[in-house]
Structures are given as C-alpha cells and as structure tokens.
Design a protein around this motif. Structure first.
Motif: not given
Ligand SMILES: C[S@@+](CC[C@H](N)C(=O)[O-])C[C@H]1O[C@@H](n2cnc3c(N)ncnc32)[C@H](O)[C@@H]1O
Length: 184
Positions: A33, A37, A47, A59, A107, A109, A138, A180
């Motif tokens: 991850t 970027l 996030e 991050l 992000v 995730s 992402v 991404v």
C-alpha cells in the motif's frame, strides 16, 4: 452494512481481531500500500477503517494532515495513543460520516466489503466529490470470502470503477487486490 456493533464486540473479545500487528499478510499488504502511493507526500488524506492505526502511523509520515475514522472507540483509543503528528481521529462509519472538505489521498483498505452495494456506490460518489484534481485513491482488499463480509471481497473495488476515476496502477495475487486510481 455489517453492523458496527459486530466490530465493537469483536474488539471487546480480542484487541487485535485480524492480527494486524503480527500476520505476515498484513505487513506485506501495508508495504504494498505504501509503495503504491505515486507521490512521496500528500497534503490531506482520509483513511476510513483505520482500526488500531497500523496503516495510519505509516501514512502519517507522508501526509501533512490525515483524517482517521473507525466506528470502534477501543480501536481509536489505540490510534490516539500513538500521538501521530497531523492525524485527526474520528469515530464513525462510511459512507454516513464521510468528512467534510477535500483530500489528495483516500485510502480504502479492507473496508468496502463490509458495505452493501448501495453504500459502496455512495462511497464512490463521495470519493469522487472529495478528491482534489491531483488526488489519488488507493483501494486494497483481501480476496477471499469470509462470513462477516457483506459482499465478495474481490468484487468490492468494482464500484470505484466509475467514469470519473481511472486506474493508475494495480497489484494482484492470490490474497490481495490493490488499485490506485485518479481523476479521469
Ligand atoms: C479488517 S480491519 C481493517 C483495518 C485497516 N484498514 C487495514 O487495512 O489494515 C476493518 C476495520 O473496519 C472498521 N469498519 C467496519 N465498518 C466500517 C465502516 N462502515 N466505516 C468505517 N470503518 C468501518 C472496523 O471497525 C475495523 O476496525
């Protein structure tokens, strides 16, 4: 959406229910991850599903500001305890508690698969609406099915494939799917 109470219960019985601190998959996923970027630094990132802040901490080193969101207070206490510069820790869920303002990094995730198709579509809209012109998204997810997921994990990215976003890069293996995206 998987009920937030489910996650509260999960953390109550086990402070690290997904073995985010110790599982080799998690460490590899975080490395992928961060490596994905496109830019070394971001001005303001979001996030959701920050859990106990394992990705948040990484991050934070690359973002001037970072909004970290999760529904579980016990997890957020751990994030606050990390005392990360520039990180604002908030309790809530996506899509309902999507923060105001714009981001040059979002992000997503291991979270979209907990949402219904309608909620994922709303998250895609909010992502596009809050993404700065030079921003990146992402999305990264475990590929295998599991009981508490509201949708098939491997398909959770699909709603991000709107005409407003285009893929920049990606990574796929048996366990993880990472993409991404940027503004089309
Ligand atoms: C598997 S952990 C993922 C942690 C981290 N994002 C990662 O990839 O390592 C899932 C987290 O999502 C949070 N979560 C579940 N539903 C959510 C929602 N609708 N919005 C935000 N966070 C949510 C849970 O509380 C939990 O901390």
């Amino acid at each position: 959406m998987t009920d937030p109470a489910y996650f509260e219960d999960l953390y109550r019985t086990d402070p690290d229910p997904w073995r985010l601190d110790t599982a080799p998959y998690e460490e590899r996923k975080r490395a992928l991850t961060l490596a994905s970027l496109p830019r070394p630094r971001y001005a303001r990132a979001f996030e959701p599903a920050c859990a106990r802040g394992q990705i948040t901490a990484l991050l934070a080193e690359r973002c001037d500001e970072l909004v970290a969101l999760d529904p579980v207070e016990a997890a957020l206490e751990r994030v606050r305890g990390r005392d990360l510069a520039g990180v604002s820790v908030r309790r809530g869920t996506i899509p309902d508690d999507w923060p105001a303002g714009t981001f040059d990094l979002v992000v997503l995730s291991e979270v979209l698969y907990f949402l219904t198709a309608e909620q994922r579509a709303r998250c895609a809209e909010l992502t596009v609406a809050s993404l700065r012109p030079d921003g990146h998204v992402v999305a990264v997810h475990w590929r295998h099915s599991f009981t508490e997921a509201a949708s098939v994990p491997d398909e959770a990215h699909v709603d991000l494939h709107t005409s407003a976003l285009r893929p920049v890069s990606g990574y796929l293996d048996d366990d993880v799917r990472l993409e991404v995206l940027e503004r089309a």
